[in-house]
Design an enzyme around this catalytic site. Structure first.
Site, PDB file in Angstrom:
ATOM      1  N   GLU A  48      -0.659  -3.879  -1.590  1.00  0.00           N
ATOM      2  CA  GLU A  48      -1.982  -3.476  -1.130  1.00  0.00           C
ATOM      3  C   GLU A  48      -2.510  -2.282  -1.918  1.00  0.00           C
ATOM      4  OE1 GLU A  48      -4.053  -4.970   0.675  1.00  0.00           O
ATOM      5  OE2 GLU A  48      -2.774  -6.544   1.471  1.00  0.00           O
ATOM      6  N   TYR A 131      -8.192   1.267   5.193  1.00  0.00           N
ATOM      7  CA  TYR A 131      -7.922  -0.111   4.790  1.00  0.00           C
ATOM      8  C   TYR A 131      -6.423  -0.391   4.708  1.00  0.00           C
ATOM      9  CZ  TYR A 131      -6.897  -4.155   2.060  1.00  0.00           C
ATOM     10  OH  TYR A 131      -6.333  -5.341   1.663  1.00  0.00           O
ATOM     11  N   ASP A 149     -11.713  -5.606   3.434  1.00  0.00           N
ATOM     12  CA  ASP A 149     -11.826  -5.365   2.003  1.00  0.00           C
ATOM     13  C   ASP A 149     -13.084  -6.074   1.507  1.00  0.00           C
ATOM     14  OD1 ASP A 149     -11.199  -8.063   1.798  1.00  0.00           O
ATOM     15  OD2 ASP A 149      -9.554  -7.779   0.378  1.00  0.00           O
TER      16      ASP A 149
END
Length: 361
Positions: A48, A131, A149
């Site tokens: 990520e 996020y 996202d």
């Protein structure tokens, strides 16, 4: 009634995901998850962080390299920061690499090498924002977190025809994602929305006929999905100027130095360059060279950063090895192993066209 619609949307998407998910090296497939396999939080977190502002195809070799070098988060925590920066070189957005190292150190030192399993606990780690904390908590720990996202923004803005421009519309979009995210399989749901945006609900020419939301999508009903998400008008990027100096000895050693840890490209390796930033120009002539030599103009390179465009005049000099207070001489054959960002690789290649072909041999 509204809750029933949300459950139906989630079921449609998960059914689609079970059949059409992408196979990714950091992902546990739906079939494997059903058989009892669980995602590795280290793999999820690492991927990520790497995927921010970067494509899946670009990330795959870096992900494999990092796992080869540092199989566990404790290995990454113990690694010299210079080695981490060198392994990251070319992936861009170098603050991510510095924060990656700090986060690994915090997980190792403060959590015994085990990632916190909640959004709040993850967000308390260095370099992890809204996020990443939501993504890791959902995907690695199956928490009911709303993951947002760029792909998710596109899907949600089209599904609900949200016409307020970004970034102001993000809170409304996140509220919709939170409503849609199911209590069962929230991690698969988060990955499903991202996959849908990456493969079907694409920025241009979305494949609406194949979309599980085709009967529900308000943007498609208006016959204009590509209009979403609506974005505020972009400001023109400023152009900055500077110079870069590639010094080469008769033996083929190149003068390198390390940038300060803070700021743009912090902690990375460079050839000497002038004091340009995103806000000011640097010198552009040999008056600003690191030492006197027969500097020759070798053209220029352009590199686009997030907030500005940089144009560097490139100078090259064949020189004897000189002593410098803040640099070292590196064989050209070893340049590929250095933590050189892309802009510096461009400049070196401009001055020494075969530099990195030599490095890789």
């Amino acid at each position: 009634m509204l809750q029933t619609i949300h459950i139906t949307h989630a079921q449609k998407l998960l059914t689609w995901y079970d059949r059409h998910h992408r196979e990714l090296p950091w992902r546990v497939s739906p079939a494997a998850a059903k058989a009892g396999k669980r995602a590795d939080p280290y793999h999820v977190w690492l991927s990520e962080v790497m995927l921010q502002q970067t494509t899946v195809q670009a990330v795959k070799p870096y992900f494999a390299k990092f796992l080869t070098l540092w199989p566990k988060v404790t290995d990454l925590a113990a690694a010299p920061v210079e080695d981490v920066m060198a392994a990251w070189a070319g992936l861009g957005y170098y603050a991510r690499a510095r924060n990656l190292k700090k986060c690994a150190e915090a997980v190792a030192a403060e959590h015994g090498g085990v990632f916190p399993d909640t959004e709040e606990g993850l967000r308390a780690l260095p370099g992890i924002g809204d996020y990443t904390s939501a993504a890791v908590s959902a995907i690695a720990f199956n928490r009911q977190s709303a993951v947002m996202d760029g792909n998710v923004e596109r899907v949600i803005s089209r599904l609900y025809a949200i016409d307020a421009p970004l970034p102001g519309s993000k809170p409304a979009m996140k509220a919709r994602v939170a409503e849609l995210t199911p209590t069962e399989r929230p991690g698969d749901f988060a990955q499903a929305v991202m996959d849908l945006g990456a493969t079907i609900c694409t920025p241009k020419r979305p494949a609406c006929a194949l979309c599980p939301f085709r009967d529900d999508c308000l943007a498609l009903a208006e016959h204009d999905p590509e209009r979403f998400p609506v974005k505020a008008a972009k400001k023109e990027k400023p152009v900055r100027f500077g110079a870069v100096f590639v010094a080469v000895t008769p033996d083929g050693d190149v003068l390198l130095r390390r940038r300060v840890d803070s700021g743009l490209l912090g902690g990375m390796t460079e050839v000497p360059t002038t004091a340009w930033t995103s806000r000011i120009d640097g010198g552009t002539t040999t008056d600003h060279a690191p030492f006197p030599a027969a500097w020759e103009a070798s053209g220029s390179v352009t590199h686009v950063f997030t907030h500005f465009e940089l144009r560097l005049s490139v100078f090259r000099a064949k020189t004897a090895r000189v002593s410098t207070a803040d640099g070292w001489w590196e064989p050209v054959t070893n340049l590929e192993a250095q933590a050189l960002p892309t802009v510096m690789k461009k400049a070196i290649t401009q001055a020494i066209p075969l530099a990195f072909e030599k490095s890789s041999n």
